[in-house]
Design a protein around this motif. Structure first.
Motif, PDB file in Angstrom:
ATOM      1  N   LEU A   1     -55.076 -24.449  57.588  1.00 50.24           N
ATOM      2  CA  LEU A   1     -54.373 -25.288  58.153  1.00 50.24           C
ATOM      3  C   LEU A   1     -52.704 -25.265  58.085  1.00 50.24           C
ATOM      4  O   LEU A   1     -52.398 -25.772  56.720  1.00 50.24           O
TER       5      LEU A   1
ATOM      6  N   SER B   1     -53.682 -22.733  62.475  1.00 52.42           N
ATOM      7  CA  SER B   1     -53.255 -21.856  60.500  1.00 52.42           C
ATOM      8  C   SER B   1     -52.461 -21.128  60.997  1.00 52.42           C
ATOM      9  O   SER B   1     -52.719 -20.019  61.895  1.00 52.42           O
TER      10      SER B   1
ATOM     11  N   ARG C   1     -58.932 -18.532  62.735  1.00 51.92           N
ATOM     12  CA  ARG C   1     -59.191 -19.531  62.148  1.00 51.92           C
ATOM     13  C   ARG C   1     -60.926 -20.267  62.838  1.00 51.92           C
ATOM     14  O   ARG C   1     -61.565 -21.248  61.688  1.00 51.92           O
TER      15      ARG C   1
END
Length: 183
Positions: free
Chosen positions: A45, A155, A160
């Motif tokens: 993240l 991300s 992701r």
């Protein structure tokens, strides 16, 4: 407190969030800690946080119960009006205000549906607050029929966010919403 040496399992994250949220009644404090917990617990993240819905561009800086309800005698603003204003988050400097229907956050808020975007550069009207972001998931915060804001995760890695991540994050949002005062 430093970041954990290993990431939490989804079950551990949900358990940690439930305990964290139960210990505090202030929504702002809970949003700040939930942002930090998600940012530390989930890998890959570069941003995790909240945008709060303001039904009018000049709406006062109140939290949910007042911000989500129309002034007495007036109908609630439609979901095409108003804007999202930056709330508690973890990550790089972010866009402060997002119009309803604009970008991934504005789309999630306007439609009141989760937006899971594998490649933000292919999303029509994507707002690039951080050029490093490659994928994004945004979960609307809706309580008692009122839009309160969104939870936004970015991300630097394409694709992701999985369906399992979506389910986990929607459960975290439900857990957070259950802590809000009903008055």
């Amino acid at each position: 407190m430093s970041a954990p040496a290993h990431r939490l399992t989804p079950e551990d994250l949900l358990s940690a969030a439930t305990g964290l949220l139960a210990a505090e009644q202030d929504p702002l404090a809970n949003m700040a800690n939930l942002s930090a917990l998600i940012f530390e617990a989930l890998p890959d993240l570069n941003w995790a946080g909240f945008y709060l819905y303001r039904p009018h561009a000049k709406a006062p800086a109140t939290l949910f119960t007042l911000a989500s309800a129309a002034p007495s005698g007036q109908p609630e603003a439609s979901s095409s009006q108003g804007e999202l204003v930056l709330g508690p988050f973890q990550g790089r400097v972010a866009c402060t205000r997002i119009a309803m229907g604009k970008g991934v956050c504005g789309t999630a808020a306007q439609t009141r549906t989760t937006q899971r975007v594998a490649d933000v550069h292919a999303f029509p009207g994507h707002i690039a607050c951080d050029a490093a972001s490659a994928s994004e998931i945004v979960i609307p915060l809706v309580a008692q029929g009122h839009l309160l804001g969104v939870l936004d995760l970015d991300s630097p890695r394409k694709d992701r966010f999985s369906p399992a991540d979506q389910t986990l994050l929607e459960t975290l949002v439900t857990t957070f919403l259950a802590t809000l005062p009903t008055a």
